[in-house]
Motif scaffolding. Structure first.
Motif, PDB file in Angstrom:
ATOM      1  N   PHE A  38       0.830  -1.212   0.000  1.00  0.00           N
ATOM      2  CA  PHE A  38       0.000   0.000   0.000  1.00  0.00           C
ATOM      3  C   PHE A  38       0.865   1.262   0.000  1.00  0.00           C
ATOM      4  O   PHE A  38       0.590   2.223  -0.724  1.00  0.00           O
ATOM      5  CB  PHE A  38      -0.921  -0.005   1.221  1.00  0.00           C
ATOM      6  N   THR A  73      -7.984   6.858  -3.318  1.00  0.00           N
ATOM      7  CA  THR A  73      -7.580   5.655  -2.595  1.00  0.00           C
ATOM      8  C   THR A  73      -8.816   4.906  -2.114  1.00  0.00           C
ATOM      9  O   THR A  73      -9.856   5.517  -1.841  1.00  0.00           O
ATOM     10  CB  THR A  73      -6.691   6.009  -1.387  1.00  0.00           C
ATOM     11  N   SER A  75      -7.927   2.308   0.087  1.00  0.00           N
ATOM     12  CA  SER A  75      -7.262   1.611   1.186  1.00  0.00           C
ATOM     13  C   SER A  75      -7.849   2.026   2.529  1.00  0.00           C
ATOM     14  O   SER A  75      -8.408   3.122   2.689  1.00  0.00           O
ATOM     15  CB  SER A  75      -5.755   1.908   1.167  1.00  0.00           C
ATOM     16  N   TYR A  79      -4.510   1.829   7.423  1.00  0.00           N
ATOM     17  CA  TYR A  79      -3.231   1.799   6.712  1.00  0.00           C
ATOM     18  C   TYR A  79      -2.610   3.205   6.656  1.00  0.00           C
ATOM     19  O   TYR A  79      -1.402   3.387   6.851  1.00  0.00           O
ATOM     20  CB  TYR A  79      -3.424   1.267   5.297  1.00  0.00           C
TER      21      TYR A  79
END
Length: 346
Positions: A38, A73, A75, A79
């Protein structure tokens, strides 16, 4: 319970514990691998020129939410938080507009935000522009505060620290970087300071015996040269013509000054009647230099004004291809005009 049964039970528990431990290690390894991937995987940038604008006081959680809202993003916020903590930047992100370029990674973006590397844009002042042209360009500049709206020229010059100056010719043509939140007055102030510095440096290096009493007169002459030709090889020769005419007390007779004096009455064509209509800028009716510059001269035009080419030419006419032909006498000039302007070459 027999000893063998107890032993088998303990063995089973050890086996389970080993499996659990391996599972935990496996999950941790997978998590670390996924997290590391990531950090260095480019964001989902769909077009060149994208940016993220972080307002002052925005929390880290809201920054991540904004990234997700812009579809940069998908994610987990976890993260992002872990990466920021790992980089020791979680509490050190600066407000501002940041470029999100194709290929940029979360790690690079957070580094930019921690270092305050905000997005820069450029606005260019072009050689030969008038002050009106400069203001129009600034008005169109994206993300630039337009504080000059409603101000007259005198108010603008007062605001940038140059009270009483006429703005024409006072701003050095080049590109100026700015960031969101900067004002058009900031750009004008820097361009004015750049011209002052450039003019002072070049004036100190000028040729001797020039018919120019001050740096401002050099700026006026340079602006005329700028409007007469854009060719590097012609500038010193054009300058030489004007300098010799000034030394001989001849009228400069240059069309760009007439056009400037006509203002909004100029419709793209200059007529004979315009040359005889007196204005402060009509160099066919008034001797010497006009009262102010007529445009923003670039550094090469200023250098030409201060280092004119030697010679005896007192006239020039455009060939029509961007170059000029020069003459020392009126008779020769009339032949050149007939040839290159009226197309009656002999």
């Amino acid at each position: 319970m027999s000893h063998s049964v107890i032993q088998r039970g303990r063995a089973s528990w050890r086996f389970v514990l080993v499996i659990v431990a391996l599972a935990i290690i496996g999950c941790a390894a997978w998590f670390w691998h996924d997290f590391s991937r990531f950090a260095i995987t480019p964001l989902r940038v769909s077009a060149v020129g994208e940016s993220i604008d972080i307002e002052r006081g925005t929390s880290f959680k809201d920054i991540v939410h904004q990234l997700r809202a812009q579809n940069l993003t998908t994610s987990s916020p976890l993260y992002w938080r872990l990466l920021a903590e790992k980089m020791h930047v979680a509490g050190r992100l600066h407000a501002g507009e940041y470029a999100v370029t194709p290929g940029i990674t979360p790690q690079v973006l957070l580094t930019d935000m921690a270092q305050g590397k905000v997005m820069q844009r450029d606005v260019t002042i072009v050689d030969g522009w008038t002050f009106r042209d400069v203001l129009q360009a600034l008005a169109k500049a994206d993300k630039l505060k337009h504080d000059t709206v409603g101000m007259d020229d005198a108010a603008i010059m007062q605001k940038i620290g140059a009270p009483g100056e006429n703005p024409e010719g006072r701003f050095l043509p080049e590109s100026y970087a700015y960031v969101k939140g900067d004002s058009d007055l900031d750009v004008l102030r820097r361009a004015h300071e750049a011209m002052d510095k450039t003019l002072a440096t070049l004036w100190a290096q000028r040729d001797p015996d020039l018919p120019l009493a001050s740096p401002y007169q050099a700026l006026i002459l340079a602006s005329i040269i700028e409007k007469e030709t854009g060719r590097a090889d012609d500038r010193p020769r054009v300058a030489g013509v004007f300098v010799r005419r000034l030394q001989k007390n001849m009228l400069l007779q240059t069309d760009p000054t007439v056009i400037y004096g006509m203002g909004s009455n100029y419709a793209g064509t200059i007529h004979k009647s315009d040359l005889t209509t007196d204005t402060p800028y009509n160099t066919y009716t008034r001797p010497g230099l006009p009262p102010t510059p007529i445009a923003m001269p670039g550094k090469p035009a200023i250098e030409a004004a201060l280092h004119p080419a030697p010679g005896d030419a007192l006239y020039f006419v455009a060939r029509g291809d961007g170059t000029h032909v020069f003459a020392a006498t009126l008779e020769e000039q009339n032949r050149n005009v007939a040839c290159y302007q009226l197309k009656h070459c002999k």
